[in-house]
Design a protein around this motif. Structure first.
Motif, PDB file in Angstrom:
ATOM      1  N   ALA A 224      -1.526  -2.920  -4.288  1.00 24.46           N
ATOM      2  CA  ALA A 224      -1.136  -3.900  -5.301  1.00 24.46           C
ATOM      3  C   ALA A 224      -0.953  -5.246  -4.625  1.00 24.46           C
ATOM      4  CB  ALA A 224       0.144  -3.485  -6.006  1.00 24.46           C
ATOM      5  N   TYR A 225      -1.222  -6.294  -5.397  1.00 19.52           N
ATOM      6  CA  TYR A 225      -1.157  -7.648  -4.848  1.00 19.52           C
ATOM      7  C   TYR A 225      -0.440  -8.575  -5.822  1.00 19.52           C
ATOM      8  CZ  TYR A 225      -4.858  -5.814  -1.862  1.00 19.52           C
ATOM      9  OH  TYR A 225      -5.580  -5.057  -0.981  1.00 19.52           O
ATOM     10  N   ALA A 226       0.199  -9.571  -5.263  1.00 20.21           N
ATOM     11  CA  ALA A 226       0.754 -10.630  -6.091  1.00 20.21           C
ATOM     12  C   ALA A 226      -0.397 -11.415  -6.698  1.00 20.21           C
ATOM     13  CB  ALA A 226       1.629 -11.550  -5.251  1.00 20.21           C
ATOM     14  N   ASP A 227      -0.175 -11.960  -7.861  1.00 22.31           N
ATOM     15  CA  ASP A 227      -1.225 -12.734  -8.518  1.00 22.31           C
ATOM     16  C   ASP A 227      -1.682 -13.898  -7.650  1.00 22.31           C
ATOM     17  OD1 ASP A 227       0.108 -12.429 -11.922  1.00 22.31           O
ATOM     18  OD2 ASP A 227      -1.144 -11.087 -10.717  1.00 22.31           O
ATOM     19  N   SER A 228      -0.765 -14.448  -6.879  1.00 18.96           N
ATOM     20  CA  SER A 228      -1.075 -15.622  -6.067  1.00 18.96           C
ATOM     21  C   SER A 228      -2.059 -15.325  -4.943  1.00 18.96           C
ATOM     22  CB  SER A 228       0.208 -16.212  -5.480  1.00 18.96           C
ATOM     23  OG  SER A 228       0.886 -15.233  -4.700  1.00 18.96           O
ATOM     24  N   VAL A 229      -2.211 -14.054  -4.571  1.00 21.25           N
ATOM     25  CA  VAL A 229      -3.124 -13.712  -3.477  1.00 21.25           C
ATOM     26  C   VAL A 229      -4.232 -12.765  -3.926  1.00 21.25           C
ATOM     27  CG1 VAL A 229      -1.278 -14.046  -1.797  1.00 21.25           C
ATOM     28  CG2 VAL A 229      -1.802 -11.724  -2.625  1.00 21.25           C
ATOM     29  N   LYS A 230      -4.175 -12.318  -5.157  1.00 23.51           N
ATOM     30  CA  LYS A 230      -5.161 -11.349  -5.643  1.00 23.51           C
ATOM     31  C   LYS A 230      -6.570 -11.930  -5.516  1.00 23.51           C
ATOM     32  CE  LYS A 230      -3.679  -8.942  -8.986  1.00 23.51           C
ATOM     33  NZ  LYS A 230      -3.206  -8.519 -10.324  1.00 23.51           N
ATOM     34  N   GLY A 231      -7.457 -11.139  -4.977  1.00 25.47           N
ATOM     35  CA  GLY A 231      -8.820 -11.589  -4.758  1.00 25.47           C
ATOM     36  C   GLY A 231      -9.019 -12.247  -3.409  1.00 25.47           C
ATOM     37  N   ARG A 232      -7.921 -12.575  -2.734  1.00 28.61           N
ATOM     38  CA  ARG A 232      -8.015 -13.221  -1.422  1.00 28.61           C
ATOM     39  C   ARG A 232      -7.409 -12.357  -0.312  1.00 28.61           C
ATOM     40  NH1 ARG A 232      -5.190 -17.689  -0.347  1.00 28.61           N
ATOM     41  NH2 ARG A 232      -3.522 -17.311  -1.879  1.00 28.61           N
ATOM     42  N   ALA A 233      -6.673 -11.324  -0.709  1.00 26.77           N
ATOM     43  CA  ALA A 233      -5.956 -10.513   0.272  1.00 26.77           C
ATOM     44  C   ALA A 233      -6.422  -9.072   0.225  1.00 26.77           C
ATOM     45  CB  ALA A 233      -4.453 -10.578   0.003  1.00 26.77           C
ATOM     46  N   THR A 234      -6.353  -8.435   1.391  1.00 24.97           N
ATOM     47  CA  THR A 234      -6.659  -7.011   1.498  1.00 24.97           C
ATOM     48  C   THR A 234      -5.644  -6.376   2.418  1.00 24.97           C
ATOM     49  OG1 THR A 234      -9.035  -7.408   1.228  1.00 24.97           O
ATOM     50  CG2 THR A 234      -8.366  -5.276   2.125  1.00 24.97           C
TER      51      THR A 234
ATOM     52  N   ILE B 286       0.877  -1.170   0.000  1.00 22.90           N
ATOM     53  CA  ILE B 286       0.000   0.000   0.000  1.00 22.90           C
ATOM     54  C   ILE B 286       0.911   1.215   0.000  1.00 22.90           C
ATOM     55  CG2 ILE B 286      -0.275  -0.062   2.528  1.00 22.90           C
ATOM     56  CD1 ILE B 286      -3.164   1.032   2.031  1.00 22.90           C
ATOM     57  N   THR B 287       0.733   2.062  -1.009  1.00 22.61           N
ATOM     58  CA  THR B 287       1.675   3.159  -1.187  1.00 22.61           C
ATOM     59  C   THR B 287       1.405   4.291  -0.205  1.00 22.61           C
ATOM     60  OG1 THR B 287       0.280   4.282  -2.818  1.00 22.61           O
ATOM     61  CG2 THR B 287       1.865   2.641  -3.641  1.00 22.61           C
ATOM     62  N   ARG B 288       2.338   5.191  -0.114  1.00 21.11           N
ATOM     63  CA  ARG B 288       2.179   6.368   0.738  1.00 21.11           C
ATOM     64  C   ARG B 288       1.282   7.390   0.045  1.00 21.11           C
ATOM     65  NH1 ARG B 288       8.241   9.022   0.142  1.00 21.11           N
ATOM     66  NH2 ARG B 288       8.367   8.875  -2.127  1.00 21.11           N
ATOM     67  N   PHE B 289       0.691   8.230   0.823  1.00 23.48           N
ATOM     68  CA  PHE B 289      -0.107   9.386   0.416  1.00 23.48           C
ATOM     69  C   PHE B 289      -1.446   9.021  -0.232  1.00 23.48           C
ATOM     70  CE2 PHE B 289       4.375  11.056  -0.200  1.00 23.48           C
ATOM     71  CZ  PHE B 289       4.464  11.516   1.091  1.00 23.48           C
ATOM     72  N   ILE B 290      -1.413   8.256  -1.336  1.00 20.62           N
ATOM     73  CA  ILE B 290      -2.682   8.019  -2.044  1.00 20.62           C
ATOM     74  C   ILE B 290      -3.173   6.585  -1.889  1.00 20.62           C
ATOM     75  CG2 ILE B 290      -2.335   9.882  -3.694  1.00 20.62           C
ATOM     76  CD1 ILE B 290      -1.408   7.810  -5.732  1.00 20.62           C
ATOM     77  N   ASN B 291      -2.422   5.766  -1.116  1.00 20.46           N
ATOM     78  CA  ASN B 291      -2.885   4.428  -0.751  1.00 20.46           C
ATOM     79  C   ASN B 291      -3.272   3.549  -1.929  1.00 20.46           C
ATOM     80  OD1 ASN B 291      -2.471   5.040   1.932  1.00 20.46           O
ATOM     81  ND2 ASN B 291      -4.608   5.536   2.339  1.00 20.46           N
ATOM     82  N   VAL B 292      -2.449   3.559  -2.953  1.00 19.56           N
ATOM     83  CA  VAL B 292      -2.645   2.602  -4.035  1.00 19.56           C
ATOM     84  C   VAL B 292      -2.247   1.219  -3.526  1.00 19.56           C
ATOM     85  CG1 VAL B 292      -1.891   1.886  -6.328  1.00 19.56           C
ATOM     86  CG2 VAL B 292      -2.257   4.313  -5.836  1.00 19.56           C
TER      87      VAL B 292
END
Length: 124
Positions: A59-69, A51-57
Motif C-alpha cells: 500500500a502507498y500514500a497517495d502522494s507517492v503512488k505510482g512513484r514508489a515501490t 508491505i504486509t507480512r505473509f502475503i506481501n500486500v
C-alpha cells in the motif's frame, strides 16, 4: 526486539530517484508488516508505504503512488523503498518501522519498532 537501520538517503535532484534500505536485526522480519514513514520539518510523521507480512500486500500514500515501490527480502532481513520522479516535497527524514499486529498500517501507532531515520533532500 527488532533493531532497524535505514540507509540510502542523501541529496537528490528533483526528477531523480532514490533507493532506501532498511536492515533489520534481532529477529527475522518475516512475521512483521514493514512500513516506511517520513517526517518533514515542522510536520507530523506521515505514512509512505507498507508491505504486509505473509502475503506481501503493498500500500502507498497517495502522494507517492505510482512513484514508489516497496519490497522485502526476508532471507536478508531487509526492506527497500524505491522512489522516482522525486519532488522537493519528498524532502523528509524517512523512517522504517515494523509491526507484528493486524492493524491499520497507515497509522504510525500500529508499529512496534522504529529505525533512527535517514534524511532525504530533494533539490529543485
Amino acid at each position: 526486539q527488532v533493531q532497524l537501520v535505514e540507509s540510502g538517503g542523501g541529496l537528490v535532484q528533483a526528477g531523480g530517484s532514490m533507493r532506501l534500505a532498511c536492515a533489520a536485526s534481532g529477529r527475522n522480519i518475516a512475521t512483521y508488516a514493514m512500513g516506511w514513514f517520513r517526517q518533514a520539518p515542522g510536520k507530523e510523521r506521515e505514512f509512505v508505504s507498507v508491505i504486509t507480512r505473509f502475503i506481501n500486500v503493498r500500500a502507498y500514500a497517495d502522494s507517492v503512488k505510482g512513484r514508489a515501490t516497496i519490497s522485502r527480502d526476508n532471507a536478508k532481513n531487509m526492506v527497500n523503498l524505491e522512489m522516482n520522479i522525486l519532488k522537493p516535497e519528498d524532502t523528509a527524514v524517512y523512517y522504517c518501522a515494523a509491526s507484528q499486529r493486524s492493524a491499520n498500517y497507515r497509522d504510525l501507532n500500529s508499529y512496534d519498532y522504529w529505525g533512527q531515520g535517514t534524511q532525504v533532500t530533494v533539490s529543485s
